[in-house]
Design a protein around this motif. Sequence first.
Motif, PDB file in Angstrom:
ATOM      1  N   ARG A  91      -7.132  -5.150  54.921  1.00 13.03           N
ATOM      2  CA  ARG A  91      -6.108  -4.783  53.947  1.00 13.03           C
ATOM      3  C   ARG A  91      -6.282  -5.693  52.735  1.00 13.03           C
ATOM      4  O   ARG A  91      -6.557  -6.887  52.878  1.00 13.03           O
ATOM      5  CB  ARG A  91      -4.710  -4.995  54.512  1.00 13.03           C
ATOM      6  CG  ARG A  91      -4.426  -4.156  55.718  1.00 13.03           C
ATOM      7  CD  ARG A  91      -3.621  -2.975  55.347  1.00 13.03           C
ATOM      8  NE  ARG A  91      -3.359  -2.211  56.581  1.00 13.03           N
ATOM      9  CZ  ARG A  91      -2.771  -1.066  56.568  1.00 13.03           C
ATOM     10  NH1 ARG A  91      -2.374  -0.541  55.432  1.00 13.03           N
ATOM     11  NH2 ARG A  91      -2.580  -0.410  57.674  1.00 13.03           N
ATOM     12  N   ALA A  92      -6.125  -5.127  51.569  1.00  9.59           N
ATOM     13  CA  ALA A  92      -6.252  -5.919  50.350  1.00  9.59           C
ATOM     14  C   ALA A  92      -5.122  -6.941  50.283  1.00  9.59           C
ATOM     15  O   ALA A  92      -3.963  -6.591  50.513  1.00  9.59           O
ATOM     16  CB  ALA A  92      -6.210  -5.013  49.127  1.00  9.59           C
ATOM     17  N   PRO A  93      -5.434  -8.198  49.975  1.00 14.04           N
ATOM     18  CA  PRO A  93      -4.384  -9.219  49.915  1.00 14.04           C
ATOM     19  C   PRO A  93      -3.387  -8.986  48.780  1.00 14.04           C
ATOM     20  O   PRO A  93      -2.264  -9.454  48.837  1.00 14.04           O
ATOM     21  CB  PRO A  93      -5.161 -10.521  49.706  1.00 14.04           C
ATOM     22  CG  PRO A  93      -6.479 -10.120  49.183  1.00 14.04           C
ATOM     23  CD  PRO A  93      -6.751  -8.741  49.696  1.00 14.04           C
ATOM     24  N   TRP A  94      -3.772  -8.218  47.794  1.00  8.67           N
ATOM     25  CA  TRP A  94      -2.914  -7.959  46.645  1.00  8.67           C
ATOM     26  C   TRP A  94      -2.047  -6.715  46.813  1.00  8.67           C
ATOM     27  O   TRP A  94      -1.126  -6.487  46.046  1.00  8.67           O
ATOM     28  CB  TRP A  94      -3.731  -7.862  45.360  1.00  8.67           C
ATOM     29  CG  TRP A  94      -5.079  -7.231  45.530  1.00  8.67           C
ATOM     30  CD1 TRP A  94      -6.260  -7.885  45.748  1.00  8.67           C
ATOM     31  CD2 TRP A  94      -5.396  -5.840  45.512  1.00  8.67           C
ATOM     32  NE1 TRP A  94      -7.281  -6.975  45.871  1.00  8.67           N
ATOM     33  CE2 TRP A  94      -6.784  -5.702  45.724  1.00  8.67           C
ATOM     34  CE3 TRP A  94      -4.645  -4.679  45.336  1.00  8.67           C
ATOM     35  CZ2 TRP A  94      -7.432  -4.483  45.776  1.00  8.67           C
ATOM     36  CZ3 TRP A  94      -5.295  -3.458  45.385  1.00  8.67           C
ATOM     37  CH2 TRP A  94      -6.669  -3.367  45.597  1.00  8.67           C
ATOM     38  N   ASN A  97      -1.388  -1.433  50.797  1.00 10.77           N
ATOM     39  CA  ASN A  97      -1.662   0.001  50.777  1.00 10.77           C
ATOM     40  C   ASN A  97      -3.128   0.311  50.479  1.00 10.77           C
ATOM     41  O   ASN A  97      -3.499   1.471  50.367  1.00 10.77           O
ATOM     42  CB  ASN A  97      -0.775   0.708  49.753  1.00 10.77           C
ATOM     43  CG  ASN A  97       0.682   0.605  50.124  1.00 10.77           C
ATOM     44  OD1 ASN A  97       1.073   0.863  51.263  1.00 10.77           O
ATOM     45  ND2 ASN A  97       1.499   0.198  49.167  1.00 10.77           N
ATOM     46  N   TYR A  98      -3.928  -0.732  50.344  1.00 14.81           N
ATOM     47  CA  TYR A  98      -5.352  -0.568  50.067  1.00 14.81           C
ATOM     48  C   TYR A  98      -6.176  -1.241  51.157  1.00 14.81           C
ATOM     49  O   TYR A  98      -5.838  -2.315  51.640  1.00 14.81           O
ATOM     50  CB  TYR A  98      -5.729  -1.204  48.724  1.00 14.81           C
ATOM     51  CG  TYR A  98      -5.264  -0.423  47.529  1.00 14.81           C
ATOM     52  CD1 TYR A  98      -6.113   0.461  46.868  1.00 14.81           C
ATOM     53  CD2 TYR A  98      -3.970  -0.567  47.048  1.00 14.81           C
ATOM     54  CE1 TYR A  98      -5.684   1.175  45.768  1.00 14.81           C
ATOM     55  CE2 TYR A  98      -3.529   0.142  45.942  1.00 14.81           C
ATOM     56  CZ  TYR A  98      -4.392   1.010  45.312  1.00 14.81           C
ATOM     57  OH  TYR A  98      -3.964   1.719  44.220  1.00 14.81           O
ATOM     58  N   LEU A  99      -7.289  -0.587  51.505  1.00 11.03           N
ATOM     59  CA  LEU A  99      -8.310  -1.195  52.358  1.00 11.03           C
ATOM     60  C   LEU A  99      -9.435  -1.658  51.461  1.00 11.03           C
ATOM     61  O   LEU A  99      -9.680  -1.063  50.403  1.00 11.03           O
ATOM     62  CB  LEU A  99      -8.864  -0.191  53.361  1.00 11.03           C
ATOM     63  CG  LEU A  99      -7.968   0.234  54.510  1.00 11.03           C
ATOM     64  CD1 LEU A  99      -8.681   1.300  55.348  1.00 11.03           C
ATOM     65  CD2 LEU A  99      -7.594  -0.951  55.376  1.00 11.03           C
ATOM     66  N   LEU A 100     -10.147  -2.684  51.900  1.00 10.06           N
ATOM     67  CA  LEU A 100     -11.307  -3.102  51.128  1.00 10.06           C
ATOM     68  C   LEU A 100     -12.415  -3.633  52.018  1.00 10.06           C
ATOM     69  O   LEU A 100     -12.178  -4.129  53.113  1.00 10.06           O
ATOM     70  CB  LEU A 100     -10.939  -4.098  50.033  1.00 10.06           C
ATOM     71  CG  LEU A 100     -10.496  -5.505  50.356  1.00 10.06           C
ATOM     72  CD1 LEU A 100     -11.702  -6.447  50.347  1.00 10.06           C
ATOM     73  CD2 LEU A 100      -9.522  -5.966  49.296  1.00 10.06           C
TER      74      LEU A 100
END
Length: 118
Positions: A91-94, A97-100
Amino acid sequence: MVVPVFRIYDYEKSVKFYVDWLGFKIDWQDIPQDGPLYMQISLNDIVLQLSGHHGDCSPGAKVMADKKDLKLFHEKIMAKDYKFMRPGLERAPWDENYLLVTVIDPSYNKIEFVEKIK
């Protein structure tokens, strides 16, 4: 369209990283006998140019690239025998709701592949 340019030092290592491992294709390349190379690669709608020219850019740049089906992409690259990098899917730390998936090429350039999941 914006096309980032990454500085690279080693053609063969870069091809193994971008083409063989990540699945980019070489769109075109200019490899003169007595000068530095310049090439364009793409992965679907992600386009990058790779340059051996010292004045084009600095190594260690970073780009973010939207990537559909990021989980599948991650599974695909992890199934390949690329011993220099084993990135996680996180999961994006920022924004949760985003995967990276973050990868670093042999010249220390970084790509963060991202996908919005919610």
